[in-house]
Write an enzyme that holds these catalytic residues in place. Structure first.
Site, PDB file in Angstrom:
ATOM      1  CB  CYS A  20      -1.613  -7.708  19.602  1.00  0.00           C
ATOM      2  SG  CYS A  20      -1.843  -7.659  18.194  1.00  0.00           S
ATOM      3  CB  CYS A  70       1.368  -6.614  17.361  1.00  0.00           C
ATOM      4  SG  CYS A  70       0.816  -5.392  17.150  1.00  0.00           S
ATOM      5  CG  HIS A 112       4.196  -1.659   2.174  1.00  0.00           C
ATOM      6  ND1 HIS A 112       3.135  -1.995   2.342  1.00  0.00           N
ATOM      7  CD2 HIS A 112       4.760  -1.827   3.311  1.00  0.00           C
ATOM      8  CE1 HIS A 112       2.748  -2.710   2.574  1.00  0.00           C
ATOM      9  NE2 HIS A 112       3.301  -3.214   3.810  1.00  0.00           N
ATOM     10  CG  HIS A 150      -0.685  -0.174   2.233  1.00  0.00           C
ATOM     11  ND1 HIS A 150       0.217   0.573   2.825  1.00  0.00           N
ATOM     12  CD2 HIS A 150      -0.479  -0.927   3.615  1.00  0.00           C
ATOM     13  CE1 HIS A 150       1.145   0.403   4.045  1.00  0.00           C
ATOM     14  NE2 HIS A 150       0.231  -0.233   4.667  1.00  0.00           N
ATOM     15  CE  LYS A 168      -1.283   2.966  12.561  1.00  0.00           C
ATOM     16  NZ  LYS A 168      -0.492   1.930  11.922  1.00  0.00           N
ATOM     17  CE  LYS A 198       1.516  -4.565   9.978  1.00  0.00           C
ATOM     18  NZ  LYS A 198       2.383  -5.150   9.572  1.00  0.00           N
ATOM     19  CG  HIS A 208      -3.657  -4.851  14.895  1.00  0.00           C
ATOM     20  ND1 HIS A 208      -2.027  -4.875  15.436  1.00  0.00           N
ATOM     21  CD2 HIS A 208      -3.214  -5.076  13.114  1.00  0.00           C
ATOM     22  CE1 HIS A 208      -1.440  -5.605  14.300  1.00  0.00           C
ATOM     23  NE2 HIS A 208      -1.710  -4.802  13.366  1.00  0.00           N
ATOM     24  CB  CYS A 234      -3.748  -4.606  19.900  1.00  0.00           C
ATOM     25  SG  CYS A 234      -2.119  -4.094  19.071  1.00  0.00           S
TER      26      CYS A 234
END
Ligand SMILES: [Zn+2]
Length: 504
Positions: A125, A128, A20, A17, A295, A298, A146, A143
């Site tokens: 998590c 993570c 990256h 995305h 933000k 992913k 997440h 988390c």
């Protein structure tokens, strides 16, 4: 001095995305700039393929983890050429050479006395693949990244004696204020260190999808240590039959986003110290590209689709926009509307028009031949020391400030055209020498900024320099007056307005 720059290795569980693309583009700009300086450059990117999330996702699809990793790694490998990235190698943490190097380095850490057996219990998590410290847990045991509920996990592990590096890390931060950049991130990392470091699990017992621990095959290495070591292991096998480690290590820059700050600014230097390996020179932490307050992530999805931008406007436009719109190192907002605005006002109107006007006037008034005239001293003054200033910014990963230095000269050249009004000079034959000087200065200024823009706009810059018959890309050739444009040739619009969608 060689220059070695890395992106994080990207976790294969996600699809590539904008986040990256952003880090890879920034690393590419740095790599290209340093190549312009004639340095030996190595630019590394790749994929992180071990750990529980990959194993879980694979099993949910009825695949072996390796099959899923193979499939998804290809999408990341394909990302680099699509965004114009010139990486020298693409590492996968399932490469057998990487795995062997992980085993070698972490055995050394154990031989040096920094590994012991123990029991770990904590909030974990699975997304993570990480245990959370008490002060990192959101309300409802969730988390913070997440927003899923954490699980209480207990397991027999080998531990890395991170606590032994409290004092050495504080000393490192005292001695090297640019170890972590920018300053806010340095402060954040240092304050984490100062709260007191506790030992962390080095291995996982229940998992099998990872690098086996050589002294206890019931365990695999914790995915973060395996992943971090990619920066080091890659050099040992990236070039067939050669080991580049002595030549290129330590890394000049690790570029990362702030969500992986702690691993790179605390665990990583501690691990290297434990293995008696030199530390990287800089960890540069860039910000997030924000969309409507959320933000880029992913897990949370995105809106500005980099592939849609590339398909319609080209990779150069995306590269330029991301580094121009958001000061590199800070968080900032991006949107499709601000992309289109910058594309039109800056790439099309300022740079594109400057190029087509300059070439057009040389063609009209001098049949495409560049007059042999001295450069206008007024313009020369405005360009003095420009390549050095750009280099000084790139040395500190100030990629937006470097671009601003260049862009001010693009604007200056446009003002120069307006001030000198070559079309008026062309009507007065007795002012032919003046016109010669203006045209020669203009085309040399255009060449100079184009060389400096190459790291940001590689495809467009190469096209334009080819039209100017001056393909040299070295930074010294970016000096105003260093080039020799003799004849220009016509060029299609560099940044056409409202380009059709590909295939339309
Ligand atoms: Zn999480």
């Amino acid at each position: 001095m060689p220059f070695y720059v890395t992106t994080p290795i990207y976790y294969v569980n996600a699809a590539p995305h904008l986040g990256h693309a952003y880090t890879t583009i920034a690393a590419d700009v740095m790599a290209r700039h340093h190549r312009q300086r004639g340095e030996e450059v190595f630019f590394l990117t790749g994929t992180d393929e071990h750990g529980e999330p990959v194993a879980d996702a694979a099993h949910a699809l009825g695949l072996e983890p390796q099959e899923l990793a193979d499939r998804n790694a290809e999408r990341f490998r394909a990302l680099a050429p699509r965004i114009g990235a010139s990486n020298d190698f693409f590492i996968r943490t399932t490469d057998p050479q990487h795995e062997a190097k992980v085993q070698e380095v972490l055995s050394q850490v154990r031989d040096n006395g920094y590994v012991y057996e123990g029991t770990y219990e904590g909030w974990y998590c699975p997304r993570c693949a990480d245990f959370k410290a008490e002060n990192e847990i959101d309300e409802g045991n969730r988390c913070p990244i997440h927003h899923i509920e954490l699980t209480r996990e207990q397991e027999e592990n080998y531990f890395f004696r991170l606590s032994a590096f409290q004092a050495p890390l504080e000393q490192l931060y005292a001695e090297r204020e640019d170890f972590v950049m920018p300053r806010t991130r340095y402060n954040e990392a240092l304050s984490f260190i100062r709260t007191g470091l506790r030992d962390v699990p080095l291995t996982r017992h229940k998992l099998t999808w990872g690098v086996p621990v050589p002294w206890d095959p019931e365990h695999v290495f914790y995915v973060w240590f395996d992943a971090l070591l990619n920066y080091y292991s890659a050099l040992s096998y990236a070039r067939e039959g050669e080991d580049l480690t002595a030549q290129l290590w330590p890394a000049s820059y690790h570029l990362i986003a702030k969500d992986i700050l702690r691993f790179h600014t605390v665990y990583w230097p501690a691990l290297l110290m434990a293995a008696e390996i030199d530390l990287p020179e800089h960890v540069f932490v860039h910000g997030y590209l924000l969309m409507e307050g959320e933000k880029m992530s992913k897990s949370l999805g995105n809106v500005l689709d980099p592939f849609a931008v590339i398909e319609r406007f080209g990779a150069d436009a995306l590269r330029f926009y991301l580094l121009r719109e958001v000061p590199f190192g800070q968080d900032g907002s991006v949107s499709t509307s601000s992309f289109e605005l910058r594309y039109e006002s800056e790439l099309a109107n300022e740079l594109g028009n400057l190029a087509s006007r300059t070439i057009g006037m040389l063609d009209r008034y001098r049949d495409g031949a560049v007059p042999a005239a001295a450069l206008d001293p007024a313009l020369a003054e405005d360009f003095a020391g420009l390549p050095e200033r750009v280099a000084a910014h790139v040395d500190r990963a100030e990629l937006t400030l470097a671009l601003e230095q260049i862009w001010q000269r693009v604007k200056r050249l446009n003002r120069y055209v307006e001030e000198q009004a070559p079309w008026r000079l062309a009507k007065e034959p007795e002012r032919a020498q003046e016109l010669d000087r203006v045209l020669a200065s203009l085309v040399e200024g255009l060449r100079s900024v184009t060389v400096l823009l190459w790291p940001y706009l590689p495809t467009s810059a190469e096209r334009l320099l080819a039209a100017l018959g001056a393909p040299e890309l070295g930074l010294s050739s970016a000096q105003l007056g260093a080039g020799e444009v003799r004849r220009v040739s016509a060029i299609d619009s560099l940044f056409p307005k409202d380009p059709p969608a590909a295939g339309a």
